[in-house]
Write an enzyme that holds these catalytic residues in place. Structure first.
Site, PDB file in Angstrom:
ATOM      1  N   ASP A  47       4.383  -0.211   2.902  1.00  0.00           N
ATOM      2  CA  ASP A  47       2.997  -0.250   2.427  1.00  0.00           C
ATOM      3  C   ASP A  47       2.086  -0.788   3.528  1.00  0.00           C
ATOM      4  O   ASP A  47       2.168  -1.954   3.898  1.00  0.00           O
ATOM      5  CB  ASP A  47       2.909  -1.155   1.191  1.00  0.00           C
ATOM      6  N   TYR A  52      -5.235  -4.058   7.816  1.00  0.00           N
ATOM      7  CA  TYR A  52      -4.229  -5.054   8.211  1.00  0.00           C
ATOM      8  C   TYR A  52      -4.119  -5.142   9.745  1.00  0.00           C
ATOM      9  O   TYR A  52      -3.489  -6.041  10.280  1.00  0.00           O
ATOM     10  CB  TYR A  52      -2.848  -4.742   7.622  1.00  0.00           C
ATOM     11  N   LYS A  77      -4.238   2.818   3.273  1.00  0.00           N
ATOM     12  CA  LYS A  77      -5.419   2.638   2.417  1.00  0.00           C
ATOM     13  C   LYS A  77      -6.692   2.759   3.254  1.00  0.00           C
ATOM     14  O   LYS A  77      -6.728   2.267   4.389  1.00  0.00           O
ATOM     15  CB  LYS A  77      -5.392   1.249   1.753  1.00  0.00           C
ATOM     16  N   HIS A 110      -8.848   1.275  -0.949  1.00  0.00           N
ATOM     17  CA  HIS A 110      -8.332  -0.102  -0.895  1.00  0.00           C
ATOM     18  C   HIS A 110      -8.973  -1.028  -1.951  1.00  0.00           C
ATOM     19  O   HIS A 110      -8.280  -1.807  -2.591  1.00  0.00           O
ATOM     20  CB  HIS A 110      -8.540  -0.670   0.519  1.00  0.00           C
TER      21      HIS A 110
END
Ligand code: A2P
Length: 284
Positions: A47, A52, A77, A110
């Protein structure tokens, strides 16, 4: 109660029932090592998310492991500020480039809204979704979904979509069980994924979890993951340690009783991130 090693999404796509989370796994080199370790321990669902800031490292890891692309299930996302029809398509291409793939198994919006964002969230989610539907129809994404959506935010999207979301990824763990959202999703054929299924580690000292774990010869992390699975939820635990990553997958040889499930459901709020999709503010 037996639980399967996979779930099947509304469009027939098969997804591993436990995945590996990569939030806060930084910098890129560290993410690379963690994801290599996770794949070696047996994880196939990874994931990811553009925000990130570690997708290049993950891409390198995926090139180095000895597992063909089609055996992996890659999620990413689209970040809040990248929403909108054109921007979503560009964000998708960047993520694919960084991960070193030409398709994703799952792509999610997201967050449903952001108070700092000056466009109407319903309109921007609708145009984002249109871009995702096109990528889905073109075969670039095998399944599409959302993250952090509450029932009212899903209802708004339903009014503007041709293809309904197949997944909703939300915070869910012992000490934070968003029952209404889970119920709404399951009634609408949407698989719920749990981010931070261990409450970012903060729930693992809970007496309730420790005593249930002891009764089964398991640890508190395994109880959290099993609790998700018995609810039909798809947990995405993170660990940077090989032994813990492996033990978080070792959850198929015991069953929580109805009483144990109820005791976990009744736990006081613990480990909650306080990220509420109606009010959260992101400054990037
Ligand atoms: P570590 O990376 O040192 O293993 P979540 O998945 O809910 O976000 O939780 C992640 C946190 O929980 C990380 O801090 C991780 O630390 C810790 N963690 C993950 N698995 C376990 C486990 N089996 N036992 C104890 N802590 C764990």
């Amino acid at each position: 109660m037996s639980v399967a090693k996979d779930y099947t999404l509304a469009n027939g796509v098969v997804i591993p029932s436990v995945g590996y989370g990569t939030w806060r796994t930084k910098p890129e080199d560290f993410a690379k090592e963690c994801v290599k370790m996770a794949v070696e321990q047996g994880y196939r669902l990874i994931d990811c998310a553009a925000v990130y800031k570690n997708e290049k490292g993950i891409g390198e890891a995926l090139r180095q492991v000895d597992v063909p692309r089609e055996e992996l299930f890659l999620t990413s996302k689209v970040w809040c500020m990248d929403r909108g029809y054109e921007k979503t398509k560009a964000a998708f291409e960047k993520t694919c480039k960084d991960l070193g793939t030409d398709y994703l198994d799952l792509y999610l919006i997201h967050w449903p809204s952001n108070k700092n964002y000056d466009e109407d969230p319903v309109a921007v989610n609708a145009s984002t979704w249109r871009g995702m539907e096109e990528l889905y129809k073109a075969g670039r994404i095998r399944s599409i979904g959302v993250s952090n959506f509450k029932p009212h935010q899903l209802q708004s999207l339903f009014e503007h979509c041709e293809i309904r979301p197949m997944v909703n990824q939300i915070e869910c763990h012992p000490g934070w069980y968003p029952e209404e959202t889970v119920k709404f999703c399951q009634e609408n054929g949407i698989l719920v994924q749990a981010w931070s299924p261990l409450g970012s580690g903060a729930v693992l000292g809970s007496e309730t979890l420790l005593s249930i774990a002891k009764a089964h010869g398991k640890d508190a992390g395994q109880v959290c993951i099993r609790w998700c699975l018995q609810k039909g939820i798809n947990p995405l635990p993170k660990s940077t340690k090989a032994q813990r990553a492996l033990s978080n997958l070792d959850v198929f040889d015991f069953t929580l009783t109805e009483e144990e499930m109820a005791a976990i459901d009744a736990m006081e709020t613990l480990g909650y991130s306080e990220l509420d999709s109606d009010t959260v503010l992101f400054d990037h």
